[in-house]
Every structure is written in structure tokens, then in C-alpha cells.
Scaffold this motif. Structure first.
Motif, mmCIF file in Angstrom:
data_model
loop_
_atom_site.group_PDB
_atom_site.id
_atom_site.type_symbol
_atom_site.label_atom_id
_atom_site.label_comp_id
_atom_site.label_asym_id
_atom_site.label_seq_id
_atom_site.Cartn_x
_atom_site.Cartn_y
_atom_site.Cartn_z
ATOM 1 N N LEU A 267 0.834 -1.204 0.000
ATOM 2 C CA LEU A 267 0.000 0.000 0.000
ATOM 3 C C LEU A 267 0.865 1.249 0.000
ATOM 4 O O LEU A 267 1.946 1.265 0.598
ATOM 5 C CB LEU A 267 -0.904 0.042 1.236
ATOM 6 C CG LEU A 267 -1.926 -1.068 1.466
ATOM 7 C CD1 LEU A 267 -2.591 -0.867 2.819
ATOM 8 C CD2 LEU A 267 -2.951 -1.081 0.353
ATOM 9 N N VAL A 268 0.367 2.291 -0.649
ATOM 10 C CA VAL A 268 0.917 3.633 -0.498
ATOM 11 C C VAL A 268 -0.075 4.440 0.320
ATOM 12 O O VAL A 268 -1.240 4.585 -0.066
ATOM 13 C CB VAL A 268 1.146 4.318 -1.860
ATOM 14 C CG1 VAL A 268 1.624 5.756 -1.664
ATOM 15 C CG2 VAL A 268 2.149 3.532 -2.686
ATOM 16 N N VAL A 269 0.373 4.973 1.458
ATOM 17 C CA VAL A 269 -0.501 5.700 2.378
ATOM 18 C C VAL A 269 0.054 7.105 2.593
ATOM 19 O O VAL A 269 1.207 7.258 3.013
ATOM 20 C CB VAL A 269 -0.613 4.971 3.738
ATOM 21 C CG1 VAL A 269 -1.384 5.813 4.746
ATOM 22 C CG2 VAL A 269 -1.287 3.613 3.554
ATOM 23 N N PRO A 270 -0.718 8.146 2.313
ATOM 24 C CA PRO A 270 -0.239 9.520 2.551
ATOM 25 C C PRO A 270 -0.419 9.939 3.995
ATOM 26 O O PRO A 270 -1.318 9.456 4.697
ATOM 27 C CB PRO A 270 -1.137 10.359 1.647
ATOM 28 C CG PRO A 270 -2.440 9.600 1.635
ATOM 29 C CD PRO A 270 -2.067 8.143 1.701
ATOM 30 N N VAL A 271 0.455 10.842 4.438
ATOM 31 C CA VAL A 271 0.196 11.550 5.692
ATOM 32 C C VAL A 271 -0.660 12.754 5.313
ATOM 33 O O VAL A 271 -0.192 13.663 4.631
ATOM 34 C CB VAL A 271 1.511 12.008 6.359
ATOM 35 C CG1 VAL A 271 1.206 12.834 7.612
ATOM 36 C CG2 VAL A 271 2.373 10.800 6.715
ATOM 37 N N PRO A 272 -1.943 12.749 5.696
ATOM 38 C CA PRO A 272 -2.852 13.802 5.223
ATOM 39 C C PRO A 272 -2.592 15.122 5.951
ATOM 40 O O PRO A 272 -2.114 15.116 7.070
ATOM 41 C CB PRO A 272 -4.228 13.246 5.566
ATOM 42 C CG PRO A 272 -3.998 12.301 6.703
ATOM 43 C CD PRO A 272 -2.616 11.746 6.523
#
Length: 473
Positions: A288-293
């Protein structure tokens, strides 16, 4: 809780509109991301300046009765995140308004003057009395002391005596003026309402034009002064021309809203290209690629598209966190981050996660977020940063820690990886950042926070420039 750089200010001005103050209010609302500590609006009607300023967010400072008092066909406004000058003093809230022998004047400024202390001491020795601790007031004093005939000429004479980064709005009794420093470090754009004759707007970013339904005309050029009056828009270049320009490259990484376009470069698209380049430079096998929002989202999308790794919102941001909160007496680990960000265990559990963020400053928040994702069940956490290591502080209007506090200034990449507890850590190269942002353009940027190369030297290194004044305003 918030380990990011912060831009100092946002500015917005309107000329020749019956609802000038209301439009400035909306413009500041759209620029709220550029400053959340204070806000102010000044309007002018029949040579009388009306002013309302206060601490807090735009919606908290201005109520309907306040806006009703801001009469007139022209107004300028300002939102602030303090750098030079503390935020606690209400006198440090802009725009500044003064009466001079040549008439009233209001000034709003985004940026920072590197010789402000020197100029302030010089002015105080000559009898000037300062009401605030802001470097903006130095410009006001210098303009007020000028014997030039018009406000634009007085402003030019003042700006020739200061050094630094600035986008500036000034308002006289019958004009609104926009100026961008010769290096072009801070953004400023011109817009207009096509259905209204000689009605214009100046703004830090294009996203604010969209809200008030104004049409983008163009970017104000580095070293340019525009004077908006009954004559229309007049353009002048009263400063010595620079060999290259130095827009703050952090505007494209973090500061500007993604829906803005600055100097012809769309911020959202540039951040996606940054993420794609990051995937090329630091590939990783992951699920997975997960952003820090929210700032990491466009770069994470670009990383996902370039790598083929699925994009997921594994971290959710609480958008309703105030600037202060009551911390529980009993210890809750990582409370400051958790009140703002929350992991989604069903998304990240058992997965190898690429965590994408825009920068590492002190490293404290990155460390907490990595631990939160791992605590939510992630099998691996690979931290990818969509900018180079931040090794130097900014002196041009960005709120930054001292170099001693910057993690990358004293630690290797491996040491930073160990500190953040990530399984791997990769930063975008400076060369990759330039290629991603420029995308075929030939813009110059200020990258001092990454390289230590400061384009505007400090007073002891400077030579006095040849003064160039406006001749026919």
C-alpha cells in the motif's frame, strides 16, 4: 503536534468594487492555510481608512457588523502566521494603517526582511517610534519619511532600502499597489472581474480568485510594481534586474493550496510529479501507499501511479481540531498526533506500507506517525519524503526551527531512519525536485533550506544598489 514549516502570511486586495471588504474577507478565507494566528482588513472611503483586525481564524475575527463598518470601493487584507514579530501583541496584526503628511496609507506584507533589525535601529536613532515588532513597520516608516510626490514613488524609495523576500500590498486613498521582490520569492497574482470595468484583485494565490469568481490575469513578475487606480493597471520595474529568480520551492511542496497555480506551474500536478519521481528514486516492494494527510496526498498519488502500488487512505485526518486543546493528565502515547491523525487498522493491518509525507523537520511527528501505523498492525513501514533533507533554516518569511533543531542537519539518513523507527527511509533528491516541479519550465528557485545557498545575502555581505525611482506615476 505540528512539525511542519509554516508560511508567514497571505494577502488579498480589491480595487473598485462595491463589496470590496466582503470580497477581501472571502479571499482571506481561501488563503487561511497561509496563516491562522490573526487576520485583518482595511478599507478606505472618502480618504477615511476603516480597519478591523483580531487574533484567530478569519471566520472568528470578522462578523457581519464588522464587515458592514469596512466601507469603500477598495480594501486589502492579511492573514498571519508570525515569524518576525511575536503573535501575542495585537499591534503585530496587519494590515498596518498610518496617517502621513502626504495622506493615509495601509500596508500588508508577506515575507521577511533580512536587514529589518539594522534598519529599525537606524530609524529609531533618527527619532522614529515603533508601535509593533514587525519588519513590515520598517517599510511603513521609510515610506512615510520619503519626500517623493506619490505613494508608489515613496514605496519604491522605501523598498530600495530593505533586503529580503516580500509580496506586498499597499493602499492609498485612491489606489491599490502590489509589489513582488526582485528575486520573486513570494507569490502574487493579478485578477479581474471581466463584467466590471476597471475592477481588479491582487492575491497570494489563484485559489482565492476562484472563490470570488475573479478571472486570473497573470502573475506579478519578480521586481514588478503594479499600481491600480482610475488609470487602470500600470506596471513598473523600478528595481535592478536579477540574473535569475528564486521562487520559494517549498510553495510547490507544502505551502500553497493544491488548487493554485504559481508562476505557470499547477501545484497539484507538480506534487504528483514529485511523488512519481520519488518512486523512481526510492523504489520499494510494498502492498500500500498511504499519505500523511493532507499535504502528503498528491505526492502519494504520484508515487502510487508510478510504482503500481495501490493507494489507500490508511490515515484519516480530523479537520476539526482547534489550535489549542486540553491534554489529559493521564499519559496517552502520541496524544498530540492522535488528536489530529488516526490510523485505519483494517486498511494497514498485515500490510507493507509506504508512508508518504512532504518533509521531515525535527522528526518528532514522523517518528510518532510511523509508530502509530506500526501499532495499527502494519508489517513494514517505509517512509518516503517528497523533498530533500531539510538542513538549514529559512530567513525569508518561513517559520523554521534553528539549524540545531533540524534532524537532517546533524544526522545521516540511516540515523534518521533509526530515529523515526521506519524500515527504510528515502528523500527526494534536489535534482529530482527541480525536474519534477519545473517539468520543462526554466524557473529558478530558492532551495536554501535544502542546500544552504541563500540567494539574498545578509547586510554585512551586501553592497548598496543603485537607486532607481519611478519617473512618471
Amino acid at each position: 503536534m505540528d512539525d511542519h514549516f509554516h508560511d508567514a502570511c497571505g494577502i488579498f486586495g480589491v480595487y473598485n468594487h462595491a463589496e470590496a471588504a466582503n470580497l477581501v474577507y472571502l479571499g482571506l478565507y481561501a488563503l487561511q492555510h497561509r496563516g491562522q494566528e490573526s487576520a485583518g482588513i482595511v478599507s478606505v472611503e472618502e480618504r477615511i481608512f476603516h480597519c478591523n483586525r483580531g487574533k484567530g481564524l478569519v471566520a472568528d475575527v470578522f462578523k457581519r457588523p464588522d464587515l458592514d463598518q469596512l466601507r469603500g470601493l477598495q480594501a486589502i487584507g492579511h492573514v498571519r502566521y508570525s515569524t518576525a514579530g511575536g503573535s501575542a501583541n495585537v499591534r503585530n496584526i496587519q494590515p498596518l494603517v498610518v496617517d502621513t503628511a502626504q495622506g493615509g496609507m495601509a500596508v500588508a506584507h508577506n515575507g521577511n526582511l533580512v536587514n529589518a533589525v539594522e534598519m529599525r535601529r537606524q530609524l529609531e536613532r533618527q527619532g522614529s517610534i515603533f508601535q509593533s515588532t514587525m519588519d513590515t513597520e520598517v517599510i511603513v516608516h521609510l515610506a512615510a519619511r520619503s519626500q517623493r510626490r506619490t505613494l508608489p514613488e515613496r514605496l519604491v524609495e522605501a523598498l530600495h532600502q530593505v533586503r529580503g523576500a516580500y509580496a506586498l500590498l499597499a493602499m492609498g486613498e485612491d489606489c491599490v499597489i502590489g509589489v513582488r521582490d526582485p528575486d520573486g520569492m513570494r507569490p502574487l497574482v493579478l485578477g479581474r472581474w471581466p463584467d466590471r470595468e476597471n475592477t481588479y484583485v491582487l492575491s497570494s494565490e489563484t485559489c482565492a480568485l476562484n472563490l470570488v469568481e475573479a478571472q486570473f490575469v497573470r502573475d506579478i513578475q519578480p521586481g514588478e510594481m503594479v499600481v491600480i487606480s482610475a488609470k487602470g493597471v500600470e506596471s513598473f520595474f523600478p528595481f535592478p534586474k536579477r540574473a535569475s529568480h528564486h521562487m520559494c520551492i517549498f510553495e510547490y511542496i507544502y505551502f500553497a493550496r493544491p488548487d493554485s497555480t504559481i508562476d505557470g506551474i499547477n501545484v497539484y500536478e507538480s506534487r504528483k510529479r514529485i511523488g512519481a519521481r520519488l518512486a523512481q528514486e526510492h523504489p520499494v516492494t510494498a502492498d500500500l501507499v498511504v499519505p500523511v494527510p493532507d499535504s502528503g496526498v498528491p505526492a502519494a498519488l504520484g508515487f502510487s501511479q508510478a510504482s503500481g502500488i495501490p493507494f489507500e487512505l490508511g490515515i484519516i485526518r480530523n479537520h476539526y481540531v482547534g489550535r489549542t486543546f486540553i491534554e489529559p493528565q493521564q499519559a496517552i502515547r502520541h496524544f498530540g498526533v492522535k488528536i489530529k491523525l488516526n490510523t485505519n487498522p483494517q486498511i494497514v493491518e498485515g500490510k507493507r506500507v509506504v508512508l508518504v509525507d512532504d518533509s521531515v523537520v525535527r522528526g518528532t511527528t514522523s517518528r510518532k506517525i510511523v509508530k502509530m501505523v506500526r501499532a495499527a498492525g502494519a508489517k513494514e513501514v517505509h517512509l518516503r519524503i517528497s523533498s530533500p533533507p531539510t538542513t538549514h533554516p529559512c530567513y525569508y518569511g518561513i517559520d523554521t526551527p534553528t539549524r540545531r533543531e533540524l534532524l537532517a542537519a546533524s544526522h545521516t539518513i540511516e540515523e534518521m531512519r533509526a530515529y523515526t523507527t521506519a524500515d527504510s527511509l528515502g528523500f527526494l533528491s534536489l535534482e529530482g525536485l527541480y525536474k519534477a516541479v519545473n517539468n520543462g519550465h526554466e524557473h529558478g528557485f530558492c532551495d536554501a533550506c535544502f542546500s544552504g545557498n541563500y540567494p539574498i545575502l545578509f547586510p554585512k555581505h551586501e553592497e548598496e544598489p543603485q537607486l532607481t525611482l519611478l519617473q512618471e506615476i
